[in-house]
Design a protein around this motif. Structure first.
Motif, PDB file in Angstrom:
ATOM      1  N   UNK A   1       0.826  -1.212   0.000  1.00  0.00           N
ATOM      2  CA  UNK A   1       0.000   0.000   0.000  1.00  0.00           C
ATOM      3  C   UNK A   1       0.863   1.266   0.000  1.00  0.00           C
ATOM      4  N   UNK A   2       1.925   1.268   0.775  1.00  0.00           N
ATOM      5  CA  UNK A   2       2.801   2.435   0.839  1.00  0.00           C
ATOM      6  C   UNK A   2       3.491   2.719  -0.485  1.00  0.00           C
ATOM      7  N   UNK A   3       3.797   1.682  -1.229  1.00  0.00           N
ATOM      8  CA  UNK A   3       4.447   1.857  -2.523  1.00  0.00           C
ATOM      9  C   UNK A   3       3.513   2.517  -3.529  1.00  0.00           C
ATOM     10  N   UNK A   4       2.231   2.213  -3.439  1.00  0.00           N
ATOM     11  CA  UNK A   4       1.263   2.777  -4.380  1.00  0.00           C
ATOM     12  C   UNK A   4       0.894   4.208  -3.989  1.00  0.00           C
ATOM     13  N   UNK A   5       0.851   4.489  -2.698  1.00  0.00           N
ATOM     14  CA  UNK A   5       0.492   5.829  -2.247  1.00  0.00           C
ATOM     15  C   UNK A   5       1.689   6.768  -2.347  1.00  0.00           C
ATOM     16  N   UNK A   6       2.855   6.333  -1.927  1.00  0.00           N
ATOM     17  CA  UNK A   6       4.050   7.165  -2.011  1.00  0.00           C
ATOM     18  C   UNK A   6       4.121   8.182  -0.894  1.00  0.00           C
ATOM     19  N   UNK A   7       5.244   8.877  -0.836  1.00  0.00           N
ATOM     20  CA  UNK A   7       5.428   9.901   0.187  1.00  0.00           C
ATOM     21  C   UNK A   7       4.467  11.055  -0.069  1.00  0.00           C
ATOM     22  N   UNK A   8       3.707  11.380   0.956  1.00  0.00           N
ATOM     23  CA  UNK A   8       2.712  12.457   0.909  1.00  0.00           C
ATOM     24  C   UNK A   8       1.729  12.279  -0.248  1.00  0.00           C
TER      25      UNK A   8
ATOM     26  N   UNK B   1       2.224  11.332  -3.345  1.00  0.00           N
ATOM     27  CA  UNK B   1       2.685  11.782  -4.662  1.00  0.00           C
ATOM     28  C   UNK B   1       2.448  10.747  -5.759  1.00  0.00           C
ATOM     29  N   UNK B   2       2.695   9.474  -5.481  1.00  0.00           N
ATOM     30  CA  UNK B   2       2.515   8.439  -6.499  1.00  0.00           C
ATOM     31  C   UNK B   2       1.028   8.261  -6.785  1.00  0.00           C
ATOM     32  N   UNK B   3       0.198   8.267  -5.742  1.00  0.00           N
ATOM     33  CA  UNK B   3      -1.247   8.145  -5.931  1.00  0.00           C
ATOM     34  C   UNK B   3      -1.772   9.308  -6.780  1.00  0.00           C
ATOM     35  N   UNK B   4      -1.272  10.484  -6.523  1.00  0.00           N
ATOM     36  CA  UNK B   4      -1.679  11.663  -7.291  1.00  0.00           C
ATOM     37  C   UNK B   4      -1.251  11.524  -8.750  1.00  0.00           C
ATOM     38  N   UNK B   5      -0.062  10.999  -8.984  1.00  0.00           N
ATOM     39  CA  UNK B   5       0.423  10.795 -10.353  1.00  0.00           C
ATOM     40  C   UNK B   5      -0.415   9.749 -11.081  1.00  0.00           C
ATOM     41  N   UNK B   6      -0.791   8.675 -10.385  1.00  0.00           N
ATOM     42  CA  UNK B   6      -1.640   7.647 -10.992  1.00  0.00           C
ATOM     43  C   UNK B   6      -2.973   8.255 -11.398  1.00  0.00           C
ATOM     44  N   UNK B   7      -3.553   9.051 -10.517  1.00  0.00           N
ATOM     45  CA  UNK B   7      -4.838   9.690 -10.834  1.00  0.00           C
ATOM     46  C   UNK B   7      -4.714  10.649 -12.012  1.00  0.00           C
ATOM     47  N   UNK B   8      -3.601  11.367 -12.082  1.00  0.00           N
ATOM     48  CA  UNK B   8      -3.378  12.298 -13.189  1.00  0.00           C
ATOM     49  C   UNK B   8      -3.277  11.566 -14.520  1.00  0.00           C
TER      50      UNK B   8
ATOM     51  N   UNK C   1     -12.351   8.588 -11.738  1.00  0.00           N
ATOM     52  CA  UNK C   1     -11.824   8.800 -10.401  1.00  0.00           C
ATOM     53  C   UNK C   1     -11.184   7.486  -9.979  1.00  0.00           C
ATOM     54  N   UNK C   2     -10.060   7.552  -9.264  1.00  0.00           N
ATOM     55  CA  UNK C   2      -9.374   6.351  -8.808  1.00  0.00           C
ATOM     56  C   UNK C   2      -9.369   6.329  -7.288  1.00  0.00           C
TER      57      UNK C   2
END
Length: 77
Positions: free
Chosen positions: A43-50, A52-59, A73-74
């Motif tokens: 889960x931490x790998x997909x969400x990322x620090x603060x 950031x990775x989750x935001x990039x995936x959504x973008x 929406x993701x």
């Protein structure tokens, strides 16, 4: 779109077989919700620090959907 999300997530995690994507029907606003689930340890790998990775995936998903005229929406969980 489902395959795009799944491939992105599988590239980030240690257990790619645990990646699962489900899709809801468009809601009243026409937004298609994608639900991404991964193993608890990843889960931490997909969400990322603060987030950031989750935001990039959504973008990336929004950009891909924009090409087809969809709204997405993701949800990660």
């Amino acid at each position: 779109m489902t395959e795009l999300l799944k491939v992105m997530a599988q590239g980030l995690v240690e257990e790619p077989d645990a990646v699962n994507v489900t899709v809801d029907e468009p809601n009243e606003e026409g937004v298609i919700v994608y639900h991404l689930t991964v193993a608890d340890g990843d889960m931490g790998r997909v969400i990322g620090k603060q987030g950031r990775i989750a935001k990039a995936i959504r973008t990336v998903m929004r950009a891909a959907a924009n090409r087809t005229g969809d709204k997405v929406s993701v949800e990660i969980g």
